[in-house]
Design a protein around this motif. Structure first.
Motif, short mmCIF file in Angstrom:
data_model
loop_
_atom_site.label_atom_id
_atom_site.label_comp_id
_atom_site.label_asym_id
_atom_site.label_seq_id
_atom_site.Cartn_x
_atom_site.Cartn_y
_atom_site.Cartn_z
N PRO A 4 79.14 107.80 86.48
CA PRO A 4 77.69 107.62 86.33
C PRO A 4 76.94 108.48 87.35
O PRO A 4 77.42 108.71 88.45
CB PRO A 4 77.47 106.13 86.63
CG PRO A 4 78.80 105.50 86.47
CD PRO A 4 79.82 106.54 86.79
N ASP A 27 75.06 106.72 82.45
CA ASP A 27 76.48 106.40 82.41
C ASP A 27 77.01 106.67 81.00
O ASP A 27 76.93 105.81 80.12
CB ASP A 27 76.72 104.94 82.80
CG ASP A 27 78.18 104.60 82.93
OD1 ASP A 27 79.03 105.45 82.58
OD2 ASP A 27 78.49 103.48 83.37
N PRO A 28 77.54 107.87 80.77
CA PRO A 28 78.01 108.22 79.44
C PRO A 28 79.22 107.40 78.98
O PRO A 28 79.57 107.42 77.81
CB PRO A 28 78.37 109.70 79.55
CG PRO A 28 78.54 109.96 80.98
CD PRO A 28 77.70 108.95 81.72
N ASN A 29 79.84 106.65 79.89
CA ASN A 29 81.02 105.85 79.55
C ASN A 29 80.68 104.43 79.13
O ASN A 29 81.58 103.65 78.80
CB ASN A 29 81.97 105.79 80.74
CG ASN A 29 82.36 107.19 81.19
OD1 ASN A 29 82.67 108.04 80.38
ND2 ASN A 29 82.29 107.42 82.48
N ARG A 30 79.41 104.06 79.17
CA ARG A 30 79.01 102.70 78.78
C ARG A 30 79.40 102.45 77.34
O ARG A 30 79.11 103.25 76.47
CB ARG A 30 77.51 102.55 78.94
CG ARG A 30 77.11 101.58 80.00
CD ARG A 30 75.60 101.50 80.05
NE ARG A 30 75.15 100.24 79.52
CZ ARG A 30 75.06 99.13 80.24
NH1 ARG A 30 75.38 99.15 81.49
NH2 ARG A 30 74.63 98.03 79.70
N TYR A 34 73.37 101.89 75.21
CA TYR A 34 72.31 102.05 76.22
C TYR A 34 72.85 102.69 77.50
O TYR A 34 72.97 102.03 78.53
CB TYR A 34 71.68 100.70 76.54
CG TYR A 34 71.13 100.01 75.33
CD1 TYR A 34 69.92 100.40 74.77
CD2 TYR A 34 71.85 98.98 74.71
CE1 TYR A 34 69.42 99.78 73.64
CE2 TYR A 34 71.35 98.36 73.57
CZ TYR A 34 70.14 98.76 73.05
OH TYR A 34 69.65 98.15 71.93
N PRO A 35 73.12 103.99 77.50
CA PRO A 35 73.69 104.62 78.68
C PRO A 35 72.66 104.96 79.78
O PRO A 35 73.04 105.36 80.87
CB PRO A 35 74.32 105.89 78.14
CG PRO A 35 73.44 106.25 76.97
CD PRO A 35 73.05 104.91 76.37
N TYR A 48 66.98 99.18 79.88
CA TYR A 48 68.11 99.94 79.36
C TYR A 48 67.64 100.69 78.13
O TYR A 48 66.92 100.14 77.30
CB TYR A 48 69.26 99.00 78.98
CG TYR A 48 69.96 98.41 80.18
CD1 TYR A 48 71.01 99.10 80.77
CD2 TYR A 48 69.56 97.20 80.71
CE1 TYR A 48 71.65 98.57 81.88
CE2 TYR A 48 70.20 96.67 81.83
CZ TYR A 48 71.25 97.35 82.40
OH TYR A 48 71.88 96.83 83.50
N THR A 50 68.52 103.77 74.94
CA THR A 50 69.41 104.68 74.23
C THR A 50 68.97 106.09 74.60
O THR A 50 67.85 106.30 75.10
CB THR A 50 69.29 104.49 72.71
OG1 THR A 50 67.99 104.89 72.30
CG2 THR A 50 69.58 103.06 72.28
#
Length: 84
Positions: A4, A27-30, A34-35, A48, A50
């Motif tokens: 993140p 946080d592209p890994n969420r 809703y990253p 949060y 999108t």
């Protein structure tokens, strides 16, 4: 996996009191859609988003704030991502 990234900037308060923190976490890994996380004022106001909502917010907010005049000096700084 990409870690993140946190983007932070402080905005001065008009009354000269302490400044207000503005933070965005990406946080592209969420696992949910809703990253993007936006917090204003030490987390009192948070949202949060999108990626599409974040882009729409950026576009509307940038146009609206630009109508107020030239950017203040405190905004003329480079904001770089931090790990935390």
């Amino acid at each position: 996996m990409t870690a993140p990234a946190f983007y932070r900037l402080r905005a001065p308060n008009p009354d000269g009191a302490t400044s207000t923190a503005v933070s965005v976490r990406v946080d592209p890994n969420r696992p949910d859609p809703y990253p993007v996380y936006l917090a204003v004022g030490g987390g009192r106001r948070r949202m949060y988003l999108t990626p599409d909502e974040a882009w729409a917010l950026w576009r509307c907010l940038s146009e609206a704030v630009a109508s107020l005049g030239e950017p203040p000096d405190h905004i003329r700084t480079r904001v770089t991502p931090a790990r935390r």
